[in-house]
Write an enzyme that holds these catalytic residues in place. Structure first.
Site, short mmCIF file in Angstrom:
data_model
loop_
_atom_site.label_atom_id
_atom_site.label_comp_id
_atom_site.label_asym_id
_atom_site.label_seq_id
_atom_site.Cartn_x
_atom_site.Cartn_y
_atom_site.Cartn_z
N CYS A 14 -38.10 -8.22 11.50
CA CYS A 14 -37.92 -7.09 10.57
C CYS A 14 -36.49 -6.57 10.78
CB CYS A 14 -38.94 -6.00 10.85
SG CYS A 14 -38.75 -5.28 12.50
N HIS A 42 -40.50 -8.40 21.53
CA HIS A 42 -41.62 -8.98 22.27
C HIS A 42 -41.67 -10.48 22.03
CE1 HIS A 42 -42.81 -4.91 22.99
NE2 HIS A 42 -42.93 -4.68 21.72
N HIS A 75 -37.90 0.49 18.75
CA HIS A 75 -39.02 1.44 18.89
C HIS A 75 -38.55 2.87 19.13
CE1 HIS A 75 -41.67 -1.88 19.06
NE2 HIS A 75 -41.43 -2.25 20.30
N CYS A 97 -34.66 1.88 15.11
CA CYS A 97 -34.77 1.52 13.70
C CYS A 97 -34.64 2.77 12.84
CB CYS A 97 -36.13 0.86 13.47
SG CYS A 97 -36.47 0.55 11.74
N HIS A 125 -48.16 2.25 23.20
CA HIS A 125 -47.08 1.49 22.56
C HIS A 125 -45.76 2.27 22.73
CE1 HIS A 125 -44.62 -0.35 19.44
NE2 HIS A 125 -45.45 -1.37 19.47
N GLU A 127 -43.22 2.74 20.84
CA GLU A 127 -42.84 3.59 19.70
C GLU A 127 -43.61 4.91 19.76
OE1 GLU A 127 -42.94 1.75 15.76
OE2 GLU A 127 -43.52 3.69 14.91
N CYS A 191 -44.52 1.31 7.82
CA CYS A 191 -43.26 0.67 7.42
C CYS A 191 -43.46 -0.29 6.25
CB CYS A 191 -42.70 -0.07 8.63
SG CYS A 191 -41.29 -1.08 8.23
N SER A 219 -48.97 -8.33 20.48
CA SER A 219 -48.36 -7.68 19.30
C SER A 219 -49.44 -7.25 18.30
CB SER A 219 -47.37 -8.66 18.64
OG SER A 219 -47.16 -8.30 17.30
N SER A 264 -41.58 -9.56 15.42
CA SER A 264 -40.70 -9.94 16.52
C SER A 264 -40.55 -11.46 16.63
CB SER A 264 -41.28 -9.42 17.85
OG SER A 264 -41.29 -8.02 17.87
#
Ligand code: SF4
Length: 326
Positions: A14, A42, A75, A97, A125, A127, A191, A219, A264
């Site tokens: 991404c 990752h 993240h 991001c 996580h 993020e 997203c 993931s 990723s």
């Protein structure tokens, strides 16, 4: 035997992950001692590639020497982490991001406006850990079974999401929360890259006999792609990379195979997986041309329209609903 392998459109990194990797490479190329705070992506292959360039992964700022560069991955991090890096005299290269920055801003605003915040996300996580730095009292929820017990009834509530949560789950939670608040503010921060990737994967899954999903075992967005393939009624195999493809019998009975990957996963990994499938499970003709056919499959998938960089800027749509008493 496999006659054709198709790669889903709009796969590969991404834009957030790609930017963070590029920033690390640029810093290293400029001769800076470069570190990433946590794995920048990752994906073991990419991390190894960065190590070859001299870019080290560290788990904490204490492991970075004064004056060295530290890359903040896509993240993002809590604000106090940035303050600490500054106070230690490190050069911060912020690879957060732009979409995640928008989430952080939205959270800050919701806190200022006094909402009780529910954050849909995976509790540990990175993020989510970073987002909690902007809204420490936010209630983090994940699976549907938890919602009833975890989400209180309040006059003014807000719902926001970790970027890679499935859109269907966000919508379901929004519907659930309608009866929990007098005023409910919904900030949709799922997203667009995640949404488009899921759409493209579903579309491909509907036209092939078997799907191969490539991405890290832990993931969440990769696991979701696998789940969606199964919802589309197509059997799916999830692997980390080409090395996991050791058993050609998995492809017995499959004529057309689809390949997709998490955010990723480098797009080149999808090409390598395509080549491997054709080489060991293809017809005599496709097997002998596996390399050439895999390049052609990648070319078809990676058209300019499929580039994640063509996405519009990060603007999170906001919906506010007000009605009956809580
Ligand atoms: S999934 Fe979306 S929000 Fe998350 S890093 Fe990638 S582009 Fe950014």
């Amino acid at each position: 035997m496999v006659q054709e392998v198709r790669i889903a459109k709009r796969t590969g990194f991404c834009y957030g992950v790609r930017e963070a990797i590029d920033k690390a490479k640029e810093a290293s190329a400029a001769g800076k001692a470069t570190h990433t705070l946590g794995q920048v992506v990752h994906n073991e292959g990419v991390v190894r590639e960065l190590q070859v360039l001299g870019i080290q992964t560290v788990d904490q700022l204490d492991d970075v020497d004064h004056g060295a560069a530290v890359i903040i991955r896509a993240h993002g991090v809590r604000p106090d982490v940035l303050e600490r890096a500054n106070s230690r005299g490190l050069e911060i290269i912020d690879g957060t991001c732009t979409w995640v920055i928008q989430e952080q801003r939205e959270l800050r605003r919701l806190v200022e406006d006094g909402y009780t915040i529910v954050l849909l996300g995976t509790p540990k996580h990175p993020e989510v850990a970073g987002l909690l730095g902007f809204a420490p009292d936010a209630i983090v929820v994940d699976e549907e079974e938890e919602w009833e017990a975890a989400i209180p009834r309040r006059k003014r509530m807000a719902l926001i999401s970790q970027s890679t949560q499935p859109p269907w789950k966000f919508e379901r939670l929004a519907a659930f929360m309608v009866s929990r608040a007098h005023e409910l503010k919904i900030v949709n921060t799922v997203c667009p890259v995640t949404i488009r990737r899921q759409e493209d994967t579903m579309e491909l899954a509907g036209n092939v006999d078997l799907m191969v999903v490539v991405g890290g075992r832990s993931s969440a967005n990769t696991k979701e792609l696998t789940r969606l393939c199964e919802i589309a009624g197509t059997p799916a195999v999830q692997i980390e990379g080409v090395r996991d493809l050791t058993d050609p019998t998995v492809f017995a009975g499959a004529v057309v195979v689809g390949v997709t990957g998490g955010t990723s996963t480098p797009i080149e990994d999808l090409r390598d997986v395509t080549e491997r499938i054709l080489a060991f499970a293809g017809t005599p003709e496709t097997s002998s041309r596996a390399h050439e056919l895999s390049i052609a499959a990648l070319d078809r998938a990676a058209t300019p329209a499929g580039r994640t960089t063509s996405l519009p800027g990060p603007t999170a749509p906001t919906v506010t609903i007000s009605y009956g008493a809580a």
